[in-house]
Motif scaffolding. Sequence first.
Motif, PDB file in Angstrom:
ATOM      1  N   ALA A 124       0.867  -1.181   0.000  1.00  0.00           N
ATOM      2  CA  ALA A 124       0.000   0.000   0.000  1.00  0.00           C
ATOM      3  C   ALA A 124       0.898   1.224   0.000  1.00  0.00           C
ATOM      4  O   ALA A 124       2.102   1.125   0.257  1.00  0.00           O
ATOM      5  N   CYS A 125       0.320   2.362  -0.307  1.00  0.00           N
ATOM      6  CA  CYS A 125       1.069   3.612  -0.181  1.00  0.00           C
ATOM      7  C   CYS A 125       0.189   4.614   0.540  1.00  0.00           C
ATOM      8  O   CYS A 125      -1.036   4.470   0.601  1.00  0.00           O
ATOM      9  N   THR A 126       0.828   5.613   1.085  1.00  0.00           N
ATOM     10  CA  THR A 126       0.082   6.662   1.759  1.00  0.00           C
ATOM     11  C   THR A 126      -0.587   7.554   0.719  1.00  0.00           C
ATOM     12  O   THR A 126      -0.217   7.560  -0.461  1.00  0.00           O
ATOM     13  N   LEU A 127      -1.547   8.319   1.167  1.00  0.00           N
ATOM     14  CA  LEU A 127      -2.231   9.257   0.288  1.00  0.00           C
ATOM     15  C   LEU A 127      -1.235  10.258  -0.295  1.00  0.00           C
ATOM     16  O   LEU A 127      -1.346  10.643  -1.458  1.00  0.00           O
ATOM     17  N   GLY A 128      -0.225  10.654   0.489  1.00  0.00           N
ATOM     18  CA  GLY A 128       0.789  11.583   0.004  1.00  0.00           C
ATOM     19  C   GLY A 128       1.538  11.042  -1.196  1.00  0.00           C
ATOM     20  O   GLY A 128       1.768  11.750  -2.187  1.00  0.00           O
TER      21      GLY A 128
END
Length: 132
Positions: free
Chosen positions: A47-51
């Motif tokens: 997953a990745c952060t929204l940033g």
Amino acid sequence: MSALESIFGEAISCYTRAEAFNDGVLVDLMQGELGQVSRQHYKYRIACTLGVFTLIRKAVEHPDWGNDYCGVLHDILTMSKSTYAQKLDRSTVLFDVRITGTGSKCTHSLKLVVGPGNDMEPVITIMLPDED
């Protein structure tokens, strides 16, 4: 009682990875074509952060560069494993990746962290260097 509860006692508050997905704080990179790219690089869920996803989206939406989501994610995951990546500890790597179309800055520093998922399975999160 879990092993963590026996060591630290009952949790006062808990924010799960699933809640972070529902809130939009994390973006699941294991869906559709992005999932295929992710599985080419790592065996764990990613997953990745929204940033980070905002950087990817900005690059893809830029009319002059012809980026696509799979290509940008491939570049990010490739650089996370490169010899230039700086291993901070057993679970954290800092790395730079060139993402065109994100503005005047093309080289971005990112962080890959391997940690426990909701069921204590290993999961990977790609984030900005100042994110936890």
